[in-house]
Design an enzyme around this catalytic site. Structure first.
Site, PDB file in Angstrom:
ATOM      1  N   HIS A  74      -0.366 -17.079   1.164  1.00  0.00           N
ATOM      2  CA  HIS A  74      -0.895 -16.372   2.313  1.00  0.00           C
ATOM      3  C   HIS A  74      -0.177 -15.065   2.364  1.00  0.00           C
ATOM      4  CE1 HIS A  74      -3.604 -19.105   4.398  1.00  0.00           C
ATOM      5  NE2 HIS A  74      -2.828 -19.612   4.709  1.00  0.00           N
TER       6      HIS A  74
ATOM      7  N   HIS B  15       2.407 -23.062   0.006  1.00  0.00           N
ATOM      8  CA  HIS B  15       0.989 -22.672   0.616  1.00  0.00           C
ATOM      9  C   HIS B  15       1.251 -21.373   1.229  1.00  0.00           C
ATOM     10  CE1 HIS B  15      -2.817 -23.624   2.665  1.00  0.00           C
ATOM     11  NE2 HIS B  15      -2.069 -23.244   3.739  1.00  0.00           N
ATOM     12  N   GLU B  16       2.125 -21.351   2.404  1.00  0.00           N
ATOM     13  CA  GLU B  16       2.246 -20.184   3.111  1.00  0.00           C
ATOM     14  C   GLU B  16       2.545 -19.010   2.499  1.00  0.00           C
ATOM     15  OE1 GLU B  16       1.120 -20.347   6.238  1.00  0.00           O
ATOM     16  OE2 GLU B  16       0.837 -22.468   6.152  1.00  0.00           O
TER      17      GLU B  16
ATOM     18  N   HIS C 173      -1.274 -13.024  -0.617  1.00  0.00           N
ATOM     19  CA  HIS C 173      -2.480 -12.369  -0.023  1.00  0.00           C
ATOM     20  C   HIS C 173      -2.292 -11.031   0.808  1.00  0.00           C
ATOM     21  CE1 HIS C 173      -6.881 -13.317   1.176  1.00  0.00           C
ATOM     22  NE2 HIS C 173      -6.797 -12.271   0.269  1.00  0.00           N
TER      23      HIS C 173
END
Length: 681
Positions: free
Chosen positions: A470, A466-467, A473
């Site tokens: 980011h 999940h991290e 991104h």
């Protein structure tokens, strides 16, 4: 006279401007920020007094590119405060909270600047701007209006005072949570009371006790959410109750770390500010900038999901009571959910963690998936150093062999680090500034003893992916302007790319790469891999309910108006949860008000719904990836071009609809979270 540049502000000769952390002392920060703010104000004064007519270049773009020293100082300091704070940094943070807020308000409320921006905004259609430039102009105009630039002097002064006070209160709130979370750790004297925990967990508890100054015993440190992972394993019911009670009573114990008076002052000030700016309440003020059209749309989504989750929760509790054959208390719920899961699985999942060693997952899982989808390679740079000895640095290389940025990993828990996991930017990508991104992933894994492996639970594995979503991104950003870079998108969209990246954690093509036994190197048995995927497909109603309760609680606090009076945090919390349909006490919200750092210390006020709002898009996108063939370079290219590379330079919802070919629907999310009964499917 010493003419050397403050090391915080000095341009770093290291790759991509990685700060030379070893050359910076805490004494350097306040002078650096003072100098950077003065420089920024001088730059802004030049823009405001420019005798030429306002143009996009000499006003909006000039403002965007001003304050580079301040951005550099902020990228360094605020990356340190969360993962590695100390008393001096805490005090600097408290001082900066008001200084920087006042600084931002001075610029946003400058009447001369506002007139120039307004003149451009009024004739935006005539300016022949790109979509990114149009969005930047519109956002700069809204920021000025929302800061009070259009108000009279008296109202502006009230906004200044409120914003400054809120900045101080939010910083203090976060610091008290860290202090009371550390102070609330549970000391256990007898190792027999730790039955059910792994050898690694027991060793970590003993090490934590020693680090805290205890000559003997085992210290169970607390995680940030209400639910504590150790509760799923501890067989001693009395210890489970102690840990649970310690968790949910944090920051509401009447000690120096109590945050309840901060909560009341924060929500009151936010309501006053909203009224001054023409909004009904803080939720309306916040959601005006998000992809959600208005608070009513959020209320509708949360109500629909809450009704489905509570029905599923009733079925789950009935089933669980039969399984446990005892009266289950709030401290026991996750323990029995885990017991039931193990009993239902044809293959025990107890050994799954043995195949999830951190470095293996990172190199052959997280990085492998990024390579297959986005053509990236990660080369560890042992010659480069982060802000703490545990921090590792990787050079990120694209398919053309060019370095596009740096990725820093800070994975282990320590008392100086706040709880949770997150991504930070030290440097934002910008084509206009010719800067490449430096991003950091922070986690709170238990550091193993020397020579021992760091083995991940299923939740920790998912969080790692999940991290890193980011991080992607930020790393794949390809925009002109730094304020539109990477994760600088509406709050209720920012979680979308990270949630999408979770889908690769257990994907067969990825799992087969990293899942090797930490001791033997043997690949994970197929039956165990299938069992892990089956377990991950079924989200417990418990986890959905605790999240939705927190989202509803956040919205309730921020629908308070300036006319409302609240003087009891606990009573307001109870009333708000009952009004939303949460009538029982078995499942507390993921964060109770007194330690809800997302909304009172972080940037998620009136926005905690963002996770589930983004998950609607995520569930649709997962189906799109699978329908298009899964882990393919072309799919990664299309997703990056639509979302990851574009930041806030385009309308993110429109881009997503173009990618999947239609408006997203809620049904895939309901199915994924198990919120549709079998007879409804």
């Amino acid at each position: 006279m010493d003419n050397r540049r403050n090391p915080v502000l000095a341009e770093s000769p290291l790759p991509h401007g990685l700060p030379d952390f070893a050359s910076i002392s805490d004494d350097d920060f306040l002078p650096a920020f003072g100098e950077a703010m003065a420089t920024h104000l001088a730059e802004v004064e030049s823009i405001a007094t420019d005798p030429r007519p306002a143009t996009f270049a000499n006003t909006v773009e000039a403002l965007e590119l001003s304050g580079r020293d301040l951005a550099r100082a902020g990228g360094i300091f605020f990356n340190l405060v969360g993962p590695d704070t100390n008393p001096q940094r805490n005090e600097i943070s408290r001082q900066l909270s008001t200084l920087l807020t006042d600084h931002a308000n001075t610029i946003a409320m400058d009447r001369r600047l506002f007139e120039r921006i307004s003149a451009l905004h009024d004739r935006a259609d005539e300016l022949d701007l790109t979509e990114a430039q149009q969005r930047l102009l519109a956002k700069r105009y809204r920021e000025s209006v929302r800061a009070g630039a259009g108000l009279g002097p008296d109202e502006q002064e009230q906004i200044r005072q409120i914003s400054s006070r809120l900045a101080y209160l939010s910083t203090t709130f976060s610091q008290r949570i860290l202090d009371d979370t550390n102070a609330s750790a549970v000391l256990v004297d007898n190792i027999a009371q730790l039955d059910g925990l792994s050898a690694g967990q027991v060793a970590a508890a003993r090490r934590a006790a020693a680090d805290a100054g205890h000559e003997s015993g085992y210290l169970l440190t607390l995680e940030l959410p209400s639910s504590q992972a150790v509760l799923t394993g501890l067989t001693d019911r009395s210890v489970r109750q102690r840990v649970f009670d310690a968790s949910i009573s944090r920051c509401a114990r009447g000690n120096d770390h109590d945050t309840r008076e901060l909560v009341l002052e924060i929500v009151g000030l936010r309501a006053r500010r909203a009224r001054l700016l023409g909004y009904r309440d803080h939720a309306e003020y916040v959601i005006a900038e998000e992809t959600a059209p208005n608070p009513a749309a959020v209320v509708e989504l949360l109500a629909e999901l809450t009704a489905s989750a509570l029905r599923a929760g009733g079925r789950e509790l009935t089933r669980l009571n039969r399984f446990a054959d005892e009266e289950i208390g709030a401290a026991d719920l996750t323990y029995w959910l885990e017991r039931e899961r193990r009993a239902a699985s044809a293959v025990p999942l107890d050994d799954f963690g043995d195949y999830c060693e951190l470095d293996n997952v990172l190199q052959r899982g997280v990085f492998y998936a990024a390579g297959k989808l986005y053509g990236l390679r990660f080369i560890e740079r042992t010659d480069l150093h982060g802000y703490h000895p545990d921090v590792r640095v990787w050079d990120v290389i694209n398919e053309a062999g060019r370095s596009i940025g740096l990725f820093l990993g800070d994975f282990y828990a320590r008392p100086s680090k706040r709880g949770g996991a997150w991504m930070n930017n030290i440097v934002d990508q910008s084509m206009v500034l010719s800067t490449q991104p430096i991003v950091v992933n922070v986690a709170n894994l238990t550091k193993p003893d020397d020579g021992a492996p760091c083995l991940l639970t299923m939740d920790q594995l998912t969080t790692l992916f999940h991290e890193f979503g980011h991080a992607l991104h930020g790393l794949l950003s390809a925009v002109d302007y730094p304020s539109q870079s990477g994760t600088s998108v509406p709050r209720d969209f920012v979680e979308f790319p990270s949630q999408v990246n979770e889908m690769w954690a257990l994907h067969p093509d990825v799992l087969s790469q990293y899942a090797r036994h930490h001791a033997t190197g043997e690949p994970i048995p197929a039956a165990l891999a299938d069992a892990a995927r089956d377990a991950a497909k079924t989200e417990s109603a418990h986890s959905t309910i605790e999240y939705l309760a927190a989202a509803q609680l956040d919205l309730a606090w921020h629908r308070i108006t300036a006319d409302d009076t609240v003087d009891d945090v606990a009573q307001f919390e109870r009333d708000a949860l009952r009004a939303a349909g949460f009538t029982g006490d078995l499942i507390p919200p993921r964060y109770r008000s007194a330690y809800f750092n997302h909304i009172f210390g972080g940037g998620y006020s009136a926005g905690y719904y963002s996770y589930i709002w983004s998950e609607v898009l995520d569930a649709e996108t997962e189906q799109w990836f699978l329908a298009e063939g899964g882990l393919l370079r072309d799919n990664g290219r299309r997703f990056a071009e639509a979302t990851l590379s574009r930041g806030d330079s385009i309308d993110p919802l429109a881009a997503h609809e173009t990618l999947i070919g239609r408006t997203p629907r809620i049904e895939p999310l309901l199915t994924r979270r198990g919120l549709v009964a079998s007879e409804e499917r």
